[in-house]
Design a protein around this motif. Structure first.
Motif, mmCIF file in Angstrom:
data_model
loop_
_atom_site.group_PDB
_atom_site.id
_atom_site.type_symbol
_atom_site.label_atom_id
_atom_site.label_comp_id
_atom_site.label_asym_id
_atom_site.label_seq_id
_atom_site.Cartn_x
_atom_site.Cartn_y
_atom_site.Cartn_z
ATOM 1 N N GLU A 1 0.825 -1.212 0.000
ATOM 2 C CA GLU A 1 0.000 0.000 0.000
ATOM 3 C C GLU A 1 0.856 1.258 0.000
ATOM 4 O O GLU A 1 0.511 2.251 -0.645
ATOM 5 N N LEU A 2 1.978 1.237 0.707
ATOM 6 C CA LEU A 2 2.889 2.386 0.688
ATOM 7 C C LEU A 2 3.407 2.638 -0.717
ATOM 8 O O LEU A 2 3.399 3.772 -1.206
ATOM 9 N N PHE A 3 3.849 1.580 -1.396
ATOM 10 C CA PHE A 3 4.359 1.736 -2.756
ATOM 11 C C PHE A 3 3.260 2.107 -3.731
ATOM 12 O O PHE A 3 3.521 2.721 -4.767
ATOM 13 N N SER A 4 2.025 1.748 -3.428
ATOM 14 C CA SER A 4 0.910 2.106 -4.307
ATOM 15 C C SER A 4 0.546 3.577 -4.183
ATOM 16 O O SER A 4 -0.027 4.144 -5.113
ATOM 17 N N CYS A 5 0.870 4.185 -3.068
ATOM 18 C CA CYS A 5 0.439 5.563 -2.821
ATOM 19 C C CYS A 5 1.581 6.569 -2.816
ATOM 20 O O CYS A 5 1.354 7.739 -2.548
ATOM 21 N N CYS A 6 2.802 6.135 -3.081
ATOM 22 C CA CYS A 6 3.934 7.059 -3.000
ATOM 23 C C CYS A 6 3.917 8.028 -4.165
ATOM 24 O O CYS A 6 3.471 7.719 -5.256
ATOM 25 N N ALA B 1 -7.030 18.561 -6.789
ATOM 26 C CA ALA B 1 -7.260 17.149 -7.096
ATOM 27 C C ALA B 1 -5.925 16.457 -7.321
ATOM 28 O O ALA B 1 -5.681 15.895 -8.367
ATOM 29 N N LYS B 2 -5.031 16.515 -6.346
ATOM 30 C CA LYS B 2 -3.722 15.879 -6.471
ATOM 31 C C LYS B 2 -3.750 14.513 -5.806
ATOM 32 O O LYS B 2 -3.053 14.271 -4.850
ATOM 33 N N GLU B 3 -4.572 13.621 -6.296
ATOM 34 C CA GLU B 3 -4.678 12.270 -5.750
ATOM 35 C C GLU B 3 -3.911 11.257 -6.585
ATOM 36 O O GLU B 3 -3.952 10.093 -6.327
ATOM 37 N N ARG B 4 -3.229 11.712 -7.622
ATOM 38 C CA ARG B 4 -2.532 10.809 -8.520
ATOM 39 C C ARG B 4 -1.201 10.382 -7.932
ATOM 40 O O ARG B 4 -0.475 11.178 -7.367
ATOM 41 N N THR B 5 -0.877 9.105 -8.069
ATOM 42 C CA THR B 5 0.430 8.613 -7.675
ATOM 43 C C THR B 5 1.280 8.466 -8.915
ATOM 44 O O THR B 5 0.803 8.526 -10.023
#
Length: 158
Positions: free
Chosen positions: A70-75, A147-151
């Motif tokens: 999850e950390l790597f998915s959201c970094c 809207a800065k939700e992009r990883t």
């Protein structure tokens, strides 16, 4: 009177004396439904075995790997202008993506042990990791209407 030959019995799955997978090891029946208990094998042959302490270590490892996925998915990586930095950021993204994919496959194989504790540890690690790294609870707002939700990494296939 002619002798009649009987056909051999069909082989369905593993039997007690089957040595199909390893020439010197007798295989037992693999679990095909969820079971509870600390007598399990998770990813490695004979690990954690029958020791409840090692079973707890394996559950903690599965939990930690799920949280890391999850950390790597959201970094998020910030890249400044410049071709060398863009190339280095691309290499770093590729390394993180490869690590995330590898850990996801390891988690999938661990859950395929069909142990209920391993399943709950994986789900709990994903849940806590998402809460800590990916949910709006843990993020500071960037301002009204942002809207800065992009990883930087592509999304997982969940």
């Amino acid at each position: 009177m002619p002798e009649t030959m009987s056909a051999p019995a069909p082989h369905y799955g593993f039997h007690r004396n089957c040595t199909c997978m390893h020439p010197r090891k007798k295989m037992g029946m693999m679990h095909m439904t969820f079971f509870w208990g600390h007598n399990a094998e998770v990813l490695i042959d004979r690990w954690p075995g029958t020791d409840p302490k090692m079973y707890a270590v394996s559950l903690a490892a599965v939990f930690a790997v799920a949280a890391l996925v999850e950390l790597f998915s959201c970094c998020k990586l910030t890249v400044r202008a410049g071709s060398n930095r863009n190339f280095a950021a691309g290499i770093l993204r590729t390394v993180l993506y490869t690590l995330r994919c590898g850990m996801s496959y390891l988690l999938m194989l661990a859950v395929m042990s069909f142990n209920g504790g391993v399943f709950l540890a994986a789900v709990g690690g994903h849940a806590l990791g998402h809460l800590a790294f990916g949910s709006r609870v843990s993020k500071k707002p960037d301002g009204p209407g942002s809207a800065k939700e992009r990883t930087d990494l592509p999304p997982t296939g969940c």
